[in-house]
Design a protein around this motif. Sequence first.
Motif, short mmCIF file in Angstrom:
data_model
loop_
_atom_site.label_atom_id
_atom_site.label_comp_id
_atom_site.label_asym_id
_atom_site.label_seq_id
_atom_site.Cartn_x
_atom_site.Cartn_y
_atom_site.Cartn_z
N LYS A 263 0.85 -1.20 0.00
CA LYS A 263 0.00 0.00 0.00
C LYS A 263 0.89 1.25 0.00
O LYS A 263 0.63 2.20 -0.75
N GLU A 264 1.91 1.24 0.83
CA GLU A 264 2.79 2.40 0.93
C GLU A 264 3.59 2.60 -0.37
O GLU A 264 3.83 3.73 -0.80
N ILE A 265 4.01 1.48 -0.98
CA ILE A 265 4.73 1.57 -2.25
C ILE A 265 3.83 2.24 -3.30
O ILE A 265 4.25 3.19 -3.97
N GLU A 266 2.60 1.78 -3.39
CA GLU A 266 1.66 2.36 -4.36
C GLU A 266 1.45 3.85 -4.09
O GLU A 266 1.47 4.67 -5.01
N ASP A 267 1.27 4.16 -2.83
CA ASP A 267 1.03 5.54 -2.42
C ASP A 267 2.24 6.43 -2.75
O ASP A 267 2.10 7.49 -3.35
N ALA A 268 3.42 5.96 -2.36
CA ALA A 268 4.65 6.73 -2.57
C ALA A 268 4.89 6.96 -4.07
O ALA A 268 5.24 8.06 -4.49
N LEU A 269 4.65 5.91 -4.85
CA LEU A 269 4.91 6.04 -6.28
C LEU A 269 3.88 6.94 -6.96
O LEU A 269 4.21 7.65 -7.92
N SER A 270 2.65 6.94 -6.45
CA SER A 270 1.66 7.80 -7.08
C SER A 270 1.97 9.27 -6.73
O SER A 270 1.78 10.17 -7.55
N ILE A 271 2.47 9.51 -5.53
CA ILE A 271 2.93 10.87 -5.18
C ILE A 271 4.10 11.27 -6.09
O ILE A 271 4.15 12.37 -6.63
N LEU A 272 5.02 10.31 -6.26
CA LEU A 272 6.21 10.58 -7.08
C LEU A 272 5.82 10.90 -8.53
O LEU A 272 6.41 11.78 -9.17
N GLU A 273 4.84 10.18 -9.01
CA GLU A 273 4.37 10.38 -10.39
C GLU A 273 3.89 11.82 -10.58
O GLU A 273 4.27 12.49 -11.54
N ARG A 274 3.08 12.29 -9.61
CA ARG A 274 2.58 13.67 -9.70
C ARG A 274 3.72 14.66 -9.53
O ARG A 274 3.80 15.65 -10.24
N ALA A 275 4.64 14.36 -8.58
CA ALA A 275 5.74 15.29 -8.29
C ALA A 275 6.65 15.47 -9.50
O ALA A 275 7.20 16.55 -9.73
N TRP A 276 6.83 14.40 -10.26
CA TRP A 276 7.74 14.45 -11.40
C TRP A 276 7.02 14.76 -12.72
O TRP A 276 7.65 14.76 -13.78
#
Lengths: 473, 473
Positions: free
Chosen positions: B459-472
């Motif tokens: 869950k945290e991996i998915e969350d972190a990567l979706s934040i990263l996607e928006r950030a980048w």
Amino acid sequence: MNELAITLDTQNGVYLYEQIYQYIKNEIIEGKFRSGERLPSTRALAEHLQIARSTVELAYEQLVSEGYIESRPYKGYFVCPIEEMYHLEHQKTITKEEVKMENSYLYDLTPNGIEMKAFPFSTWKKITKNVLAEKQRDIFELGHPKGDIQFRNTICRYLHSFRGVSCEPEQIIVGAGNDYLLLLLGKILGENQKVAMENATYQRAKRIFVTSGYDIISLPMDKNGMSIEHLKNSQANIAYIMPSHQFPTGVVMPIGRRMELLKWAAEKEKRYLIEDDYDSEFRYKGKPIPALQASDKKEKVIYMGTFSKSIAPAIRVSFMVLPKPLLKNYEENAGFLSSTVSRIDQAILNEFIAAGHYERYLNKMRKIYRSKHDCLLEALKPFSHRFQISGENAGLHIVLSAKENKVTEEQLVEKAALAKVKVYGMSNYETRCEKEALSEKNKKNQAKILIGYAGLSEKEIEDALSILERAWA
Amino acid sequence: MNELAITLDTQNGVYLYEQIYQYIKNEIIEGKFRSGERLPSTRALAEHLQIARSTVELAYEQLVSEGYIESRPYKGYFVCPIEEMYHLEHQKTITKEEVKMENSYLYDLTPNGIEMKAFPFSTWKKITKNVLAEKQRDIFELGHPKGDIQFRNTICRYLHSFRGVSCEPEQIIVGAGNDYLLLLLGKILGENQKVAMENATYQRAKRIFVTSGYDIISLPMDKNGMSIEHLKNSQANIAYIMPSHQFPTGVVMPIGRRMELLKWAAEKEKRYLIEDDYDSEFRYKGKPIPALQASDKKEKVIYMGTFSKSIAPAIRVSFMVLPKPLLKNYEENAGFLSSTVSRIDQAILNEFIAAGHYERYLNKMRKIYRSKHDCLLEALKPFSHRFQISGENAGLHIVLSAKENKVTEEQLVEKAALAKVKVYGMSNYETRCEKEALSEKNKKNQAKILIGYAGLSEKEIEDALSILERAWA
């Protein structure tokens, strides 16, 4: 190569993909497939073997990942060029190491023995159980390089109360044994140090300094320890000493000599004293003498202590107190190194000390060792016309010095060995250059023997000493 | 001085002898008793204070043993000359160290994370209990410098079965963590070694080699790992490599490159390969690739493994396998150093492995990590048009390489940080000389980011990567 002569065995419990992988790998290793040769396609091989294509793909992928074959787009799989053929040798190589048994001695009067019978195993077990139950996950995570802060706080309080040592937790570095901490100290101080050591001294420390590339300057001792005159005339910038109970001579350094050493160290910036306080817990007369560090106002003493002597050698936990000016060196040269002590062990020991078990245990052991010490001195009475006793009232060994030089150290050790008692000659701990050794042959050469008693029962001490008395008669 | 103005307090719980000792000591420190001054006789003082003479004697003896006073035969007790006055400072110095909390991040995608939730704590506790119950006394005694023989036998068997490593127990040295073993290796190999390391590489190993005084030669990598051409053209005699899953690039070294390295090492006597097999337990496709050591017929590989990554970082137990020709060096240069791992910890780990718990745990963790790994690759799909993924299918991190050079590594790290996700740039693990760095400014400079996933839930991996996607974005 158009076909593979693989025979798959569906009964032997080995995955099919692994059988294919193993077969092809062997063929490559044995040179039957040559570099550049094309393998059958996964589809063809799967049909040939009547198995799923994904099984063949898995085998090929493994071979690719190990570099035996490579995949060329639109072309297929090819055997890689491999310069030289090595392969796994599956010979049984586990053999028992020879464990040297010292069965030949009845008694070993080693100065390194300790008594473990009175150790509160049940308390230790209970604490271990509690630590594992309470801390669980976080205790399995990597801790602070210097050691966990709670543990360093506890060591601080202990050192302050019992040794008079003044320090803050940030000055403490916990490590897996004295040897490790001396190695680490080599990194912290950096190269080109000149270390003055007493002659005799703790040879293990000396060897570690040598591996750090340090120059060792062996200085003579008088009855108060390291000769301050010789130290002043030497090029040394570091002095390694054991003021509480010098090893091996047992000398307790008086306050005057301590002050002289502190003064010497204060005279130049790069001068330091290494105080090895290895067995200060055991003093049988009066109250403990505070550590040298306790008198140090100029941040010149590197203090080293250990739980290996006071609890158990297997407990690989020692610590050192760095003077504040060396903290920068530590951070720069060694601060990145991970702690060598498991956090579980730190937490167990922390609780053992903080809950007062350590103090109680030390008091108990002091009583036990004092009794053994007194028993030894009693058993040594018949020796008093021929030997002088020194180094008593503290630590875990004493020194016998022959009053006459009719007998050599070697003869004493040999005679004891013939009677199956192991004793240790002082010369094991001394440094002599050849020239000195030659000239000393003509000089009075007093035989000195160390007698350790900590590991033996009082009955055994009496027995060993009575054998020794006859052997040396 | 004819009289002492001591007032004894029989109510305050302090021994009378200690009150006398403390009073005289203070008088000396404060200069009220001068060097050479005679103290009252024990008899006179005892009469004066109306106490037993032995009490005064005890106080005097303590002062003598600490060097404040001395006893002159037939004359009495005199104050010693003390060069400079120091005294114990009993200030409270225990302060809490600042513990840097990284509260500012929501997710830390560190490549060093691990998952501890599945650890069989109850099994570990049970084994601990049994070890403490069964072994009791002997386990508290100092063990073999290399590690206990049973434990080394178990490691041998494990290495043989799981990594294809061929060795005998005498070649194994157990130590408190990789850092320690690398320090020790510095002692074993001795001075003046030239170590080739990949660029990028594991920086901690590099720093330790530097503290051992070794020259570091940073060599470029290609897709198969260390460039063999550059190695051949270098002055290096040692190559440090991680063939199973290079850190940080994730490259798995194919068999061809391994053979080239072994061949290079075999060409000269003093050449060695250091194989750091730090996370080889985790491979998610096919079966594990044997260690490089398994292909070494010429005794050229120094193999290093650890339980800190596969069990827990707090477990400070690593090991190395020395090729037989280096055993002599070990004995001469480092064989005298005590083991840094507690025998209790060795016995617990031994039982954990020998009873099959370790294998079961590794299998469980491989499944858990594989699932996280697959989850990460799934979450990375939206990144695929801008980033290339490498280093997957093994270990506990992957590498993202920007396909275009519009964005720098710094920008990616900063943007992630603003969105409270911590990522690690490849340049942290690279060595660049200034000249290179300057010329590279004009060259294509591909941004590379490490993504570690072991310490996060899916869950945290998915969350972190979706934040990263928006950030980048």
